[in-house]
Design an enzyme around this catalytic site. Structure first.
Site, PDB file in Angstrom:
ATOM      1  CB  SER A 128      -0.962  -0.001   1.192  1.00  0.00           C
ATOM      2  OG  SER A 128      -0.262  -0.222   2.397  1.00  0.00           O
TER       3      SER A 128
ATOM      4  CG  HIS B  17      -1.204   3.936   4.231  1.00  0.00           C
ATOM      5  ND1 HIS B  17      -2.451   3.747   4.800  1.00  0.00           N
ATOM      6  CD2 HIS B  17      -0.794   2.709   3.822  1.00  0.00           C
ATOM      7  CE1 HIS B  17      -2.773   2.467   4.735  1.00  0.00           C
ATOM      8  NE2 HIS B  17      -1.783   1.821   4.146  1.00  0.00           N
TER       9      HIS B  17
END
Length: 314
Positions: A144, A195
């Site tokens: 991610s 992230h």
């Protein structure tokens, strides 16, 4: 290498189904390779997750730097894999065709390692600022972080678009930041620092020196080309051939009706999702259109230009 022992993985089956909808032949080579690698390592992990996840304690104190390479390509469960790979599928289709396969592979390789380094730096800063050593133990896996970096690149190369985040229209310029906060609020167990690392690396490429550094490092390799200035395959001479009458090459505009590469891809995606019956040769015997990208019958150049002008009249 140990094989993952589990029953039928609903997330994995759904991922394979979605890929089949698009069609393997419509997925660029590097994007497809990344999908295959992640699925393979999910089914056959090199080591248990506790031995591949990335943390300050493991990477810095214990000097297990190989985790920088292993962590991005391992996933906690089938749904973790599904959501990441579906995101990779669409971002990869857009970016690989824009940047070309070799440069896109170069970006994936650099981002995968660099995001892990930035993640370690952010966790160390949290330990220092908050005086909380527990951040050294935060151990993360998954692709991610790379996907957040690719989202920054996609928004950079396709400006002015609007993304839907939790049903709200958000300018693509700010979409990655809104998604960062939304994901953390909805799923507190996700890695906020991981992230955020992806966003920062993406900005280092689009607004900082990272792109120039990568270009400088690749300058001595002949098969790397400048992604912002692709070759013009419709201009220039390709050598001298005797007894060959040179004809002026047709403009690329003639083949596309004036549509940009992104507009052509967007049309293909919309056609694949559109349920209207366009007729033509792209149907099965039972009248159903095949899955994947589907292009309507060829239209005249003038018709394509009229359709494009009609978009601006809405």
């Amino acid at each position: 290498m140990e094989r993952r022992q589990r029953g039928v993985s609903a997330g994995l089956l759904l991922l394979l189904y979605q890929i089949s909808q698009v069609g393997f032949q419509n997925i660029p080579s590097v994007t497809l390779g990344v999908l295959v690698l992640n699925v393979f390592l999910f089914l056959n992990p090199l080591r248990p997750l506790t031995e591949v996840c990335l943390s300050v304690n493991e990477a810095v104190h214990k000097k297990n730097w190989q985790r920088l390479l292993l962590a991005p390509f391992h996933h906690a469960d089938d749904w973790h894999l599904y959501y990441n790979m579906i995101s990779m599928l669409w971002k990869g289709i857009m970016l690989e065709r824009k940047l070309k396969s070799l440069w896109f592979a170069y970006i994936i390789a650099v981002f995968s390692v660099l995001i892990g380094i930035v993640y370690i730096v952010l966790e160390v800063l949290l330990v220092i600022i908050l005086d909380d050593p527990s951040y050294e133990m935060n151990c993360g896996v998954g692709f991610s972080g790379v996907l957040f970096a690719l989202k920054v690149l996609n928004n950079h190369y396709n400006p002015g678009r609007v993304s839907s985040v939790l049903g709200l229209p958000i300018s693509s310029k700010y979409a990655c930041w809104v998604e960062l906060i939304a994901i953390h609020l909805i799923s507190p167990g996700t890695s906020f620092a991981g992230h955020l690392s992806g966003i920062l690396v993406g900005l280092m490429y689009t607004m900082g020196p990272l792109k120039k550094i990568m270009q400088a490092c690749a300058a001595g390799i002949s098969f790397f080309t400048e992604p912002d200035r692709p070759r013009d395959y419709y201009s220039g001479y390709y050598g001298y051939y005797p007894d060959y009458q040179y004809r002026t090459p047709r403009s690329y505009f003639d083949y596309t009706g004036g549509l940009s590469e992104e507009e052509q891809l967007e049309r293909a995606v919309l056609n694949s999702l559109n349920e209207r019956d366009f007729g033509g040769g792209g149907t099965h015997n039972n009248g159903q259109r095949p899955y994947g990208f589907w292009f309507p019958p060829e239209n005249s150049e003038e018709d394509m230009r009229r359709r494009r002008l009609r978009r601006f009249d809405r």
